[in-house]
Design a protein around this motif. Structure first.
Motif, PDB file in Angstrom:
ATOM      1  N   ALA A  62      -9.198  12.978   8.134  1.00  0.00           N
ATOM      2  CA  ALA A  62     -10.626  12.727   9.366  1.00  0.00           C
ATOM      3  C   ALA A  62     -11.430  11.725   9.002  1.00  0.00           C
ATOM      4  N   THR A  63     -11.796  10.610   9.739  1.00  0.00           N
ATOM      5  CA  THR A  63     -12.840   9.770   9.330  1.00  0.00           C
ATOM      6  C   THR A  63     -13.308   8.794  10.695  1.00  0.00           C
ATOM      7  N   PRO A  64     -14.581   8.726  10.613  1.00  0.00           N
ATOM      8  CA  PRO A  64     -14.925   7.749  12.153  1.00  0.00           C
ATOM      9  C   PRO A  64     -14.685   6.179  11.609  1.00  0.00           C
ATOM     10  N   PHE A  65     -14.190   6.037  12.825  1.00  0.00           N
ATOM     11  CA  PHE A  65     -14.591   4.408  12.843  1.00  0.00           C
ATOM     12  C   PHE A  65     -15.590   3.593  13.269  1.00  0.00           C
ATOM     13  N   LEU A  66     -16.107   4.790  14.538  1.00  0.00           N
ATOM     14  CA  LEU A  66     -17.170   3.570  15.306  1.00  0.00           C
ATOM     15  C   LEU A  66     -18.287   5.159  15.603  1.00  0.00           C
ATOM     16  N   ILE A  67     -19.135   4.813  15.331  1.00  0.00           N
ATOM     17  CA  ILE A  67     -20.053   6.068  15.503  1.00  0.00           C
ATOM     18  C   ILE A  67     -20.785   6.260  16.807  1.00  0.00           C
ATOM     19  N   ARG A  68     -21.569   7.355  17.045  1.00  0.00           N
ATOM     20  CA  ARG A  68     -23.180   6.880  18.004  1.00  0.00           C
ATOM     21  C   ARG A  68     -24.117   6.518  16.910  1.00  0.00           C
ATOM     22  N   ASP A  69     -25.180   5.983  17.680  1.00  0.00           N
ATOM     23  CA  ASP A  69     -26.275   5.574  16.850  1.00  0.00           C
ATOM     24  C   ASP A  69     -27.109   6.554  16.157  1.00  0.00           C
ATOM     25  N   ILE A  70     -27.227   7.983  16.965  1.00  0.00           N
ATOM     26  CA  ILE A  70     -27.903   8.687  16.346  1.00  0.00           C
ATOM     27  C   ILE A  70     -27.134  10.164  16.698  1.00  0.00           C
ATOM     28  N   ARG A  71     -26.708  11.157  15.862  1.00  0.00           N
ATOM     29  CA  ARG A  71     -26.234  12.634  16.322  1.00  0.00           C
ATOM     30  C   ARG A  71     -26.702  13.352  15.683  1.00  0.00           C
ATOM     31  N   PRO A  72     -28.225  13.901  16.867  1.00  0.00           N
ATOM     32  CA  PRO A  72     -28.914  15.287  16.820  1.00  0.00           C
ATOM     33  C   PRO A  72     -28.422  16.144  16.499  1.00  0.00           C
ATOM     34  N   ASP A  73     -27.225  16.816  17.112  1.00  0.00           N
ATOM     35  CA  ASP A  73     -26.252  17.736  17.029  1.00  0.00           C
ATOM     36  C   ASP A  73     -25.959  17.710  16.467  1.00  0.00           C
ATOM     37  N   GLY A  74     -25.949  17.783  14.656  1.00  0.00           N
ATOM     38  CA  GLY A  74     -25.491  17.557  13.551  1.00  0.00           C
ATOM     39  C   GLY A  74     -24.474  17.897  13.222  1.00  0.00           C
ATOM     40  N   LEU A  75     -24.049  16.925  13.691  1.00  0.00           N
ATOM     41  CA  LEU A  75     -21.776  16.944  13.455  1.00  0.00           C
ATOM     42  C   LEU A  75     -21.777  15.891  13.498  1.00  0.00           C
ATOM     43  N   THR A  76     -22.811  15.487  12.041  1.00  0.00           N
ATOM     44  CA  THR A  76     -22.171  13.780  11.445  1.00  0.00           C
ATOM     45  C   THR A  76     -21.585  14.831   9.764  1.00  0.00           C
ATOM     46  N   ARG A  77     -20.263  13.263   9.544  1.00  0.00           N
ATOM     47  CA  ARG A  77     -19.583  13.594   8.622  1.00  0.00           C
ATOM     48  C   ARG A  77     -18.743  12.577   8.362  1.00  0.00           C
ATOM     49  N   LYS A  78     -18.862  12.255   7.199  1.00  0.00           N
ATOM     50  CA  LYS A  78     -18.203  10.750   6.490  1.00  0.00           C
ATOM     51  C   LYS A  78     -16.621  10.235   6.640  1.00  0.00           C
ATOM     52  N   PHE A  79     -16.223  12.224   5.898  1.00  0.00           N
ATOM     53  CA  PHE A  79     -14.916  12.511   6.269  1.00  0.00           C
ATOM     54  C   PHE A  79     -14.364  14.421   6.408  1.00  0.00           C
ATOM     55  N   VAL A  80     -13.558  14.237   6.975  1.00  0.00           N
ATOM     56  CA  VAL A  80     -13.401  15.561   6.879  1.00  0.00           C
ATOM     57  C   VAL A  80     -11.959  16.218   6.026  1.00  0.00           C
ATOM     58  N   ALA A  81     -11.719  16.763   5.393  1.00  0.00           N
ATOM     59  CA  ALA A  81     -10.710  17.024   5.230  1.00  0.00           C
ATOM     60  C   ALA A  81      -9.575  18.658   5.241  1.00  0.00           C
ATOM     61  N   GLY A  82      -9.074  19.030   6.075  1.00  0.00           N
ATOM     62  CA  GLY A  82      -8.426  20.350   6.641  1.00  0.00           C
ATOM     63  C   GLY A  82      -6.905  20.617   5.780  1.00  0.00           C
ATOM     64  N   LEU A  83      -6.817  22.248   5.234  1.00  0.00           N
ATOM     65  CA  LEU A  83      -4.932  22.713   4.645  1.00  0.00           C
ATOM     66  C   LEU A  83      -5.120  23.587   5.562  1.00  0.00           C
ATOM     67  N   ILE A  84      -4.389  24.091   6.038  1.00  0.00           N
ATOM     68  CA  ILE A  84      -3.763  24.894   7.257  1.00  0.00           C
ATOM     69  C   ILE A  84      -2.472  25.408   6.704  1.00  0.00           C
ATOM     70  N   TYR A  85      -2.818  27.175   7.157  1.00  0.00           N
ATOM     71  CA  TYR A  85      -1.644  27.578   7.292  1.00  0.00           C
ATOM     72  C   TYR A  85      -0.828  28.928   8.234  1.00  0.00           C
ATOM     73  N   LYS A  86       0.537  28.161   8.070  1.00  0.00           N
ATOM     74  CA  LYS A  86       0.659  28.327   9.745  1.00  0.00           C
ATOM     75  C   LYS A  86       2.225  29.497   9.356  1.00  0.00           C
ATOM     76  N   ILE A  87       2.177  30.149  10.335  1.00  0.00           N
ATOM     77  CA  ILE A  87       3.035  31.808  10.122  1.00  0.00           C
ATOM     78  C   ILE A  87       3.485  32.119  11.633  1.00  0.00           C
TER      79      ILE A  87
END
Length: 299
Positions: A272-297
């Motif tokens: 995942a990655t953003p295409f458009l962002i808010r001017d400021i994100r003080p909540d600290g949830l700023t990511r250039k990209f996110v990669a997740g690996l999920i194993y399901k049973i």
């Protein structure tokens, strides 16, 4: 089909290079609670590791474990516990984040349309005031926002499409963060002393593509997340101040690739990655990209 997958992958990785951030206080990831009707088995366990690269050279490793119990064809409950480790110029901070409990009710399918609804809670394990070497640190390094949040959402499944909308509403705020930009060695993060966060609303569209042998499933999707007001903090004089530009729209792109080993086991890669962002994100949830690996049973 191959063209769609290649184009989606190219667009996502292109934005990994140029994107400036992402925001998700939990609302982006609870959509798995809408997907319990895809499994005939009653129980699903997910074990995941999420890697994120934030702004100002902060990196994140955030594992979680979740359990879904499908009580019947209509009703299921998902629980999840998260952990987060943030590493950057200010040091390393690691702690448990939040617990989630989400209930999902699926209505009877009519004319290839299946509706479902969810409601649930996010419960924080911390008050968002963890310190490094006894010094206050910004929300980028905290594992939770310290708020008790309510989720309400609905999903429409139509053929290969899924459309869902969800709101995340902070009900109770226990955020005790004490970070002041003025007293820090870094100027990269805004002041978030006694931070209070506004609600979020999300709209997501997902298209599912399966290979003929149904071993692989590709789910390109786009998320529109609107932050419904300006966040606030308390200044050194005890006055509450709005953080200008902290409201507004974020648009995220996401590509989910699932490989099914068999009926009971699968492996999922999410980018995942953003295409458009808010001017400021003080909540600290700023990511250039996110990669997740999920194993399901499933069992």
């Amino acid at each position: 089909m191959k063209k769609i997958v290649i184009i989606s992958t190219f667009v996502l990785f292109s934005n990994f290079i140029f994107a400036q951030g992402c925001s998700d206080a939990g609302i982006c990831t609870i959509n798995h609670a809408f997907q319990t009707d895809e499994k005939e088995l009653k129980n699903i366990v997910e074990v995941a590791t999420i890697f994120g690269a934030g702004e100002t050279d902060v990196t994140y490793i955030s594992p979680y474990i979740s359990y879904t119990r499908k009580f019947n064809e209509k009703f299921a409950v998902t629980t999840k516990v998260t952990f987060s480790s943030a590493n950057g110029n200010l040091g390393t901070s690691a702690d448990f984040g939040d617990a989630f409990i989400i209930g999902n009710y699926t209505f009877k399918e009519k004319n290839n349309k299946k509706w479902s609804a969810l409601a649930g809670w996010k419960i924080p394990f911390t008050n968002s005031n963890r310190k490094i070497n006894d010094l206050s640190i910004p929300l980028e390094y905290q594992s939770s926002l310290g708020t008790l949040d309510l989720f309400l959402g609905t999903n429409l499944k139509y053929k290969k499409w899924d459309f869902n909308t969800t709101v995340q509403i902070p009900i109770s705020n226990n955020n005790k963060n004490s970070y002041f930009k003025e007293f820090s060695n870094s100027s990269d993060f805004p002041t978030t002393n006694l931070f209070q966060r506004k609600s979020d609303a999300l709209v997501r569209a997902t298209y599912s593509i399966k290979t003929k042998n149904e071993k692989f499933t590709f789910k390109p999707n786009v998320l529109f997340i609107y932050h419904l007001g300006e966040d606030t903090y308390q200044n050194v004089f005890g006055n509450r101040k709005n953080i200008k530009g902290s409201d507004g729209l974020t648009i995220n792109g996401n590509l989910i690739t699932t490989y099914n080993f068999n009926k009971k086991n699968s492996l999922e890669l999410s980018l995942a990655t953003p295409f458009l962002i808010r001017d400021i994100r003080p909540d600290g949830l700023t990511r250039k990209f996110v990669a997740g690996l999920i194993y399901k049973i499933s069992f």
